[in-house]
Motif scaffolding. Structure first.
Motif, PDB file in Angstrom:
ATOM      1  N   ALA A 160       0.831  -1.204   0.000  1.00  0.00           N
ATOM      2  CA  ALA A 160       0.000   0.000   0.000  1.00  0.00           C
ATOM      3  C   ALA A 160       0.866   1.255   0.000  1.00  0.00           C
ATOM      4  O   ALA A 160       0.588   2.228  -0.718  1.00  0.00           O
ATOM      5  CB  ALA A 160      -0.932   0.002   1.206  1.00  0.00           C
ATOM      6  N   GLU A 161       1.950   1.241   0.772  1.00  0.00           N
ATOM      7  CA  GLU A 161       2.868   2.378   0.815  1.00  0.00           C
ATOM      8  C   GLU A 161       3.502   2.627  -0.557  1.00  0.00           C
ATOM      9  O   GLU A 161       3.512   3.758  -1.046  1.00  0.00           O
ATOM     10  CB  GLU A 161       3.976   2.132   1.836  1.00  0.00           C
ATOM     11  CG  GLU A 161       3.540   2.208   3.275  1.00  0.00           C
ATOM     12  CD  GLU A 161       4.692   1.921   4.221  1.00  0.00           C
ATOM     13  OE1 GLU A 161       5.854   1.819   3.744  1.00  0.00           O
ATOM     14  OE2 GLU A 161       4.457   1.804   5.428  1.00  0.00           O
ATOM     15  N   SER A 162       4.056   1.577  -1.149  1.00  0.00           N
ATOM     16  CA  SER A 162       4.741   1.745  -2.435  1.00  0.00           C
ATOM     17  C   SER A 162       3.760   2.129  -3.539  1.00  0.00           C
ATOM     18  O   SER A 162       4.092   2.931  -4.425  1.00  0.00           O
ATOM     19  CB  SER A 162       5.498   0.463  -2.811  1.00  0.00           C
ATOM     20  OG  SER A 162       4.623  -0.643  -2.901  1.00  0.00           O
ATOM     21  N   THR A 163       2.545   1.594  -3.482  1.00  0.00           N
ATOM     22  CA  THR A 163       1.524   1.951  -4.470  1.00  0.00           C
ATOM     23  C   THR A 163       1.177   3.432  -4.365  1.00  0.00           C
ATOM     24  O   THR A 163       1.041   4.131  -5.376  1.00  0.00           O
ATOM     25  CB  THR A 163       0.260   1.102  -4.273  1.00  0.00           C
ATOM     26  OG1 THR A 163       0.585  -0.283  -4.460  1.00  0.00           O
ATOM     27  CG2 THR A 163      -0.825   1.496  -5.272  1.00  0.00           C
ATOM     28  N   ALA A 164       1.033   3.916  -3.138  1.00  0.00           N
ATOM     29  CA  ALA A 164       0.708   5.329  -2.931  1.00  0.00           C
ATOM     30  C   ALA A 164       1.822   6.228  -3.459  1.00  0.00           C
ATOM     31  O   ALA A 164       1.558   7.268  -4.079  1.00  0.00           O
ATOM     32  CB  ALA A 164       0.469   5.596  -1.449  1.00  0.00           C
ATOM     33  N   LEU A 165       3.067   5.847  -3.235  1.00  0.00           N
ATOM     34  CA  LEU A 165       4.196   6.647  -3.726  1.00  0.00           C
ATOM     35  C   LEU A 165       4.218   6.685  -5.249  1.00  0.00           C
ATOM     36  O   LEU A 165       4.445   7.741  -5.846  1.00  0.00           O
ATOM     37  CB  LEU A 165       5.510   6.069  -3.195  1.00  0.00           C
ATOM     38  CG  LEU A 165       5.808   6.326  -1.721  1.00  0.00           C
ATOM     39  CD1 LEU A 165       7.018   5.528  -1.275  1.00  0.00           C
ATOM     40  CD2 LEU A 165       6.030   7.817  -1.455  1.00  0.00           C
ATOM     41  N   LEU A 166       3.988   5.552  -5.873  1.00  0.00           N
ATOM     42  CA  LEU A 166       3.958   5.512  -7.336  1.00  0.00           C
ATOM     43  C   LEU A 166       2.792   6.330  -7.884  1.00  0.00           C
ATOM     44  O   LEU A 166       2.913   6.998  -8.916  1.00  0.00           O
ATOM     45  CB  LEU A 166       3.868   4.064  -7.818  1.00  0.00           C
ATOM     46  CG  LEU A 166       5.138   3.230  -7.652  1.00  0.00           C
ATOM     47  CD1 LEU A 166       4.853   1.769  -7.925  1.00  0.00           C
ATOM     48  CD2 LEU A 166       6.231   3.741  -8.584  1.00  0.00           C
ATOM     49  N   TRP A 167       1.669   6.291  -7.194  1.00  0.00           N
ATOM     50  CA  TRP A 167       0.511   7.062  -7.636  1.00  0.00           C
ATOM     51  C   TRP A 167       0.795   8.567  -7.586  1.00  0.00           C
ATOM     52  O   TRP A 167       0.403   9.311  -8.482  1.00  0.00           O
ATOM     53  CB  TRP A 167      -0.695   6.729  -6.764  1.00  0.00           C
ATOM     54  CG  TRP A 167      -1.912   7.530  -7.105  1.00  0.00           C
ATOM     55  CD1 TRP A 167      -2.714   7.400  -8.201  1.00  0.00           C
ATOM     56  CD2 TRP A 167      -2.470   8.613  -6.342  1.00  0.00           C
ATOM     57  NE1 TRP A 167      -3.737   8.323  -8.171  1.00  0.00           N
ATOM     58  CE2 TRP A 167      -3.607   9.081  -7.033  1.00  0.00           C
ATOM     59  CE3 TRP A 167      -2.115   9.211  -5.126  1.00  0.00           C
ATOM     60  CZ2 TRP A 167      -4.386  10.126  -6.561  1.00  0.00           C
ATOM     61  CZ3 TRP A 167      -2.891  10.255  -4.651  1.00  0.00           C
ATOM     62  CH2 TRP A 167      -4.013  10.703  -5.373  1.00  0.00           C
ATOM     63  N   ARG A 171       0.166  10.436 -10.903  1.00  0.00           N
ATOM     64  CA  ARG A 171      -1.237  10.033 -10.741  1.00  0.00           C
ATOM     65  C   ARG A 171      -1.810   9.511 -12.057  1.00  0.00           C
ATOM     66  O   ARG A 171      -2.890   9.900 -12.495  1.00  0.00           O
ATOM     67  CB  ARG A 171      -2.074  11.202 -10.210  1.00  0.00           C
ATOM     68  CG  ARG A 171      -1.467  11.826  -8.976  1.00  0.00           C
ATOM     69  CD  ARG A 171      -2.347  12.824  -8.293  1.00  0.00           C
ATOM     70  NE  ARG A 171      -1.625  13.408  -7.152  1.00  0.00           N
ATOM     71  CZ  ARG A 171      -2.208  13.943  -6.089  1.00  0.00           C
ATOM     72  NH1 ARG A 171      -3.526  13.961  -6.017  1.00  0.00           N
ATOM     73  NH2 ARG A 171      -1.497  14.447  -5.109  1.00  0.00           N
ATOM     74  N   ARG A 172      -1.075   8.607 -12.679  1.00  0.00           N
ATOM     75  CA  ARG A 172      -1.446   8.125 -14.013  1.00  0.00           C
ATOM     76  C   ARG A 172      -2.553   7.086 -13.988  1.00  0.00           C
ATOM     77  O   ARG A 172      -3.163   6.792 -15.023  1.00  0.00           O
ATOM     78  CB  ARG A 172      -0.197   7.566 -14.714  1.00  0.00           C
ATOM     79  CG  ARG A 172       0.837   8.639 -15.049  1.00  0.00           C
ATOM     80  CD  ARG A 172       2.137   8.018 -15.503  1.00  0.00           C
ATOM     81  NE  ARG A 172       2.796   7.311 -14.418  1.00  0.00           N
ATOM     82  CZ  ARG A 172       3.894   6.569 -14.582  1.00  0.00           C
ATOM     83  NH1 ARG A 172       4.405   6.398 -15.781  1.00  0.00           N
ATOM     84  NH2 ARG A 172       4.446   5.973 -13.541  1.00  0.00           N
ATOM     85  N   ILE A 173      -2.805   6.495 -12.839  1.00  0.00           N
ATOM     86  CA  ILE A 173      -3.892   5.525 -12.698  1.00  0.00           C
ATOM     87  C   ILE A 173      -4.951   6.137 -11.801  1.00  0.00           C
ATOM     88  O   ILE A 173      -4.618   6.716 -10.756  1.00  0.00           O
ATOM     89  CB  ILE A 173      -3.380   4.203 -12.088  1.00  0.00           C
ATOM     90  CG1 ILE A 173      -2.296   3.590 -12.980  1.00  0.00           C
ATOM     91  CG2 ILE A 173      -4.534   3.213 -11.900  1.00  0.00           C
ATOM     92  CD1 ILE A 173      -1.651   2.350 -12.393  1.00  0.00           C
ATOM     93  N   PRO A 174      -6.225   6.057 -12.178  1.00  0.00           N
ATOM     94  CA  PRO A 174      -7.276   6.633 -11.327  1.00  0.00           C
ATOM     95  C   PRO A 174      -7.196   6.096  -9.905  1.00  0.00           C
ATOM     96  O   PRO A 174      -7.033   4.891  -9.686  1.00  0.00           O
ATOM     97  CB  PRO A 174      -8.566   6.208 -12.027  1.00  0.00           C
ATOM     98  CG  PRO A 174      -8.175   6.046 -13.459  1.00  0.00           C
ATOM     99  CD  PRO A 174      -6.782   5.510 -13.430  1.00  0.00           C
TER     100      PRO A 174
END
Length: 230
Positions: A160-167, A171-174
């Motif tokens: 969840a942490e790494s996903t949030a950082l990538l987002w 913010r390329r994925i909704p």
């Protein structure tokens, strides 16, 4: 006609005001980009007065981080009622609300910032992860988790942490898609672990038994079935 008189703040009240101002600035800019002068200006006081309450920017950053970490940890709290998938989806919604509101500060903390590596910062980050871990176990109604379950939950929190950082990086994925994907990721991690361990299998069956046909876990199953049927 009345003349406005500025009320003198007490010590703790002024400290809390400065923490709030600093948190707002750190939330909108990387901490490295925020100066004591900017904090003083935003608080409506002089630079020396900031140093009267905090010895430096690092101590103020750590105090702001403490408030933020308490807020983030609280985002994992959720009434233990209803299907697990729906509960996790609400948790992820609140988690991404925080990331959205505190993007630069969240990114600086996880990727490297002025307090990274300090014992205070490490303890705060660990406290958020531990709070999330305890909350997820409570949702699973497990008090003494087996090793495989601990691995699943802690791995998911890191994901969840790494996903949030990538987002945050474009913010390329909704956002809504990622929130649901992370709930699917939890179910997938649980299912893979269950395939190797009967105790985990029993836990998975108990979780799935309470899931409705229109819930996020059932949605994942439907997507996988459709994918394999092509």
């Amino acid at each position: 006609m009345t003349t406005g008189v500025r009320r003198r703040m007490g010590v703790e009240e002024r400290r809390q005001q400065l923490i709030g101002v600093a948190l707002d600035l750190f939330s909108r800019h990387s901490p490295d980009e925020v100066s004591i002068d900017e904090i003083a200006s935003a608080a409506g006081i002089s630079r020396p007065l900031v140093y009267h309450y905090f010895p430096g920017k690092l101590s103020l950053y750590e105090a702001a981080l403490k408030r933020a970490s308490d807020d983030l940890a609280g985002r994992f709290a959720e009434p233990r009622q209803g299907p697990l998938g729906a509960r996790l989806l609400r948790v992820m919604g609140r988690y991404f609300d925080f990331v959205d509101e505190h993007g630069p500060g969240f990114s600086a903390l996880m990727r490297g910032g002025p307090a990274v590596g300090s014992s205070t910062t490490n303890a705060l980050v660990d406290s958020v992860r531990q709070a999330a871990y305890v909350q997820i176990l409570a949702h699973l109604d497990v008090t003494e988790p087996p090793a495989r379950l601990e691995l699943v939950v802690r791995s998911w929190i890191s994901l969840a942490e790494s996903t949030a950082l990538l987002w945050l990086d474009g913010r390329r994925i909704p956002r809504a898609e990622l929130e649901k994907q992370l709930v699917h990721d939890f179910a997938a991690l649980l299912a893979v672990s269950a395939a190797h361990d009967e105790e985990m299998g029993a836990l998975l069956r108990r979780v799935v038994a309470d899931e409705p046909a229109d819930g996020p876990f059932a949605d994942l199953v439907g997507r996988l079935v459709a994918l394999t049927a092509r």
